[in-house]
Design a protein around this motif. Structure first.
Motif, PDB file in Angstrom:
ATOM      1  N   GLY A   8       0.837  -1.186   0.000  1.00  0.00           N
ATOM      2  CA  GLY A   8       0.000   0.000   0.000  1.00  0.00           C
ATOM      3  C   GLY A   8       0.877   1.241   0.000  1.00  0.00           C
ATOM      4  O   GLY A   8       2.044   1.185  -0.351  1.00  0.00           O
ATOM      5  N   GLY A   9       0.345   2.329   0.417  1.00  0.00           N
ATOM      6  CA  GLY A   9       1.079   3.578   0.391  1.00  0.00           C
ATOM      7  C   GLY A   9       0.985   4.219  -0.973  1.00  0.00           C
ATOM      8  O   GLY A   9       0.237   3.794  -1.839  1.00  0.00           O
ATOM      9  N   GLY A  10       1.782   5.276  -1.174  1.00  0.00           N
ATOM     10  CA  GLY A  10       1.759   5.987  -2.433  1.00  0.00           C
ATOM     11  C   GLY A  10       1.566   7.469  -2.217  1.00  0.00           C
ATOM     12  O   GLY A  10       1.828   7.993  -1.132  1.00  0.00           O
ATOM     13  N   SER A  11       1.104   8.138  -3.258  1.00  0.00           N
ATOM     14  CA  SER A  11       0.928   9.588  -3.209  1.00  0.00           C
ATOM     15  C   SER A  11      -0.546   9.943  -3.322  1.00  0.00           C
ATOM     16  O   SER A  11      -1.273   9.317  -4.090  1.00  0.00           O
ATOM     17  N   SER A  19      -4.765   3.150   2.197  1.00  0.00           N
ATOM     18  CA  SER A  19      -4.798   1.991   3.086  1.00  0.00           C
ATOM     19  C   SER A  19      -3.460   1.278   3.030  1.00  0.00           C
ATOM     20  O   SER A  19      -2.925   1.044   1.954  1.00  0.00           O
ATOM     21  N   LEU A  20      -2.917   0.971   4.195  1.00  0.00           N
ATOM     22  CA  LEU A  20      -1.677   0.227   4.307  1.00  0.00           C
ATOM     23  C   LEU A  20      -1.977  -1.154   4.877  1.00  0.00           C
ATOM     24  O   LEU A  20      -2.765  -1.275   5.820  1.00  0.00           O
ATOM     25  N   SER A  21      -1.332  -2.157   4.306  1.00  0.00           N
ATOM     26  CA  SER A  21      -1.500  -3.520   4.799  1.00  0.00           C
ATOM     27  C   SER A  21      -0.149  -4.099   5.175  1.00  0.00           C
ATOM     28  O   SER A  21       0.885  -3.704   4.622  1.00  0.00           O
ATOM     29  N   CYS A  22      -0.179  -5.034   6.090  1.00  0.00           N
ATOM     30  CA  CYS A  22       1.060  -5.667   6.549  1.00  0.00           C
ATOM     31  C   CYS A  22       0.766  -7.118   6.877  1.00  0.00           C
ATOM     32  O   CYS A  22      -0.251  -7.426   7.517  1.00  0.00           O
ATOM     33  N   ALA A  23       1.653  -7.992   6.443  1.00  0.00           N
ATOM     34  CA  ALA A  23       1.501  -9.417   6.725  1.00  0.00           C
ATOM     35  C   ALA A  23       2.786  -9.958   7.328  1.00  0.00           C
ATOM     36  O   ALA A  23       3.884  -9.655   6.846  1.00  0.00           O
ATOM     37  N   ALA A  24       2.623 -10.761   8.369  1.00  0.00           N
ATOM     38  CA  ALA A  24       3.754 -11.443   8.986  1.00  0.00           C
ATOM     39  C   ALA A  24       3.722 -12.904   8.578  1.00  0.00           C
ATOM     40  O   ALA A  24       2.662 -13.543   8.596  1.00  0.00           O
ATOM     41  N   THR A  25       4.874 -13.426   8.184  1.00  0.00           N
ATOM     42  CA  THR A  25       4.950 -14.822   7.758  1.00  0.00           C
ATOM     43  C   THR A  25       6.165 -15.490   8.384  1.00  0.00           C
ATOM     44  O   THR A  25       7.116 -14.826   8.791  1.00  0.00           O
ATOM     45  N   GLY A  26       6.118 -16.819   8.430  1.00  0.00           N
ATOM     46  CA  GLY A  26       7.246 -17.566   8.969  1.00  0.00           C
ATOM     47  C   GLY A  26       6.822 -18.459  10.129  1.00  0.00           C
ATOM     48  O   GLY A  26       5.655 -18.781  10.293  1.00  0.00           O
ATOM     49  N   ALA A  27       7.802 -18.830  10.943  1.00  0.00           N
ATOM     50  CA  ALA A  27       7.578 -19.755  12.062  1.00  0.00           C
ATOM     51  C   ALA A  27       6.987 -19.014  13.262  1.00  0.00           C
ATOM     52  O   ALA A  27       7.621 -18.889  14.305  1.00  0.00           O
ATOM     53  N   LEU A  85      -6.315  12.758   4.874  1.00  0.00           N
ATOM     54  CA  LEU A  85      -4.861  12.864   4.976  1.00  0.00           C
ATOM     55  C   LEU A  85      -4.398  14.301   4.835  1.00  0.00           C
ATOM     56  O   LEU A  85      -4.997  15.106   4.094  1.00  0.00           O
ATOM     57  N   GLU A  86      -3.326  14.610   5.552  1.00  0.00           N
ATOM     58  CA  GLU A  86      -2.745  15.945   5.578  1.00  0.00           C
ATOM     59  C   GLU A  86      -1.281  15.856   5.173  1.00  0.00           C
ATOM     60  O   GLU A  86      -0.660  14.795   5.315  1.00  0.00           O
ATOM     61  N   PRO A  87      -0.713  16.955   4.691  1.00  0.00           N
ATOM     62  CA  PRO A  87       0.710  16.922   4.317  1.00  0.00           C
ATOM     63  C   PRO A  87       1.615  16.450   5.457  1.00  0.00           C
ATOM     64  O   PRO A  87       2.631  15.797   5.202  1.00  0.00           O
ATOM     65  N   ASP A  88       1.253  16.744   6.700  1.00  0.00           N
ATOM     66  CA  ASP A  88       2.062  16.294   7.836  1.00  0.00           C
ATOM     67  C   ASP A  88       2.025  14.784   8.035  1.00  0.00           C
ATOM     68  O   ASP A  88       2.800  14.251   8.828  1.00  0.00           O
ATOM     69  N   ASP A  89       1.152  14.094   7.339  1.00  0.00           N
ATOM     70  CA  ASP A  89       1.126  12.633   7.416  1.00  0.00           C
ATOM     71  C   ASP A  89       2.193  12.001   6.527  1.00  0.00           C
ATOM     72  O   ASP A  89       2.396  10.784   6.558  1.00  0.00           O
ATOM     73  N   THR A  90       2.861  12.805   5.752  1.00  0.00           N
ATOM     74  CA  THR A  90       3.906  12.314   4.854  1.00  0.00           C
ATOM     75  C   THR A  90       5.045  11.672   5.625  1.00  0.00           C
ATOM     76  O   THR A  90       5.473  12.194   6.656  1.00  0.00           O
ATOM     77  N   GLY A  91       5.527  10.554   5.113  1.00  0.00           N
ATOM     78  CA  GLY A  91       6.655   9.887   5.724  1.00  0.00           C
ATOM     79  C   GLY A  91       6.727   8.433   5.299  1.00  0.00           C
ATOM     80  O   GLY A  91       5.925   7.968   4.484  1.00  0.00           O
ATOM     81  N   ILE A  92       7.696   7.743   5.863  1.00  0.00           N
ATOM     82  CA  ILE A  92       7.808   6.301   5.636  1.00  0.00           C
ATOM     83  C   ILE A  92       7.064   5.611   6.774  1.00  0.00           C
ATOM     84  O   ILE A  92       7.342   5.864   7.948  1.00  0.00           O
ATOM     85  N   GLN A 112      10.000  -3.248   6.039  1.00  0.00           N
ATOM     86  CA  GLN A 112      11.016  -2.438   5.368  1.00  0.00           C
ATOM     87  C   GLN A 112      10.561  -1.001   5.161  1.00  0.00           C
ATOM     88  O   GLN A 112      11.357  -0.135   4.820  1.00  0.00           O
ATOM     89  N   GLY A 113       9.279  -0.753   5.390  1.00  0.00           N
ATOM     90  CA  GLY A 113       8.747   0.601   5.249  1.00  0.00           C
ATOM     91  C   GLY A 113       8.103   0.833   3.894  1.00  0.00           C
ATOM     92  O   GLY A 113       8.515   0.265   2.881  1.00  0.00           O
ATOM     93  N   THR A 114       7.077   1.682   3.898  1.00  0.00           N
ATOM     94  CA  THR A 114       6.414   2.066   2.658  1.00  0.00           C
ATOM     95  C   THR A 114       6.157   3.571   2.687  1.00  0.00           C
ATOM     96  O   THR A 114       5.769   4.125   3.721  1.00  0.00           O
TER      97      THR A 114
END
Length: 120
Positions: A8-11, A19-27, A85-92, A112-114
């Protein structure tokens, strides 16, 4: 090996939504707190929203009423819905998860960040 991967993410223009999504995988045995943090240019990383396994949430003051965090414990995923969203929300934006890995105990994992960019 555990991985935490954001998508997700973008301009977007001010007033828009992302909308940002995140998935955790592994043991993974289980995941305690999951959350989203933001690092703006020249600033320290700060908490945006967190959610516990039982659904308890915590928001930064500037996210309250505009952002909503949710998770799916069966899929080990967390979503951050951002509106007005506001310009101050900008970031990684970084996904965070406190994960109990097989053979160990709870450890902190980061994605890793988006990039999210909000223009005025």
């Amino acid at each position: 090996q555990v991985q935490v991967v954001e998508s997700g993410g973008g301009s977007v223009r001010a007033g828009g939504s992302l909308s940002l999504s995140c998935a955790a995988t592994g043991a993974i045995v289980t995941i305690n707190t999951m959350g989203w943090y933001r690092q703006a240019p020249g600033k320290q990383r700060e908490m945006v929203a967190r959610i516990t396994r039982d659904g308890g949430t915590n928001y930064a003051d500037n996210a309250k009423g505009r952002f909503t965090i949710s998770r799916d414990n069966n899929k080990d995923t967390v979503v951050l819905q951002m509106s007005s969203l506001e310009p101050d929300d900008t970031g990684i934006y970084y996904c965070y998860a406190s994960i109990w890995v097989s053979g160990a105990f709870f450890s902190d994992y980061w994605g890793q960040g988006t990039q999210v960019t909000v223009s005025s």
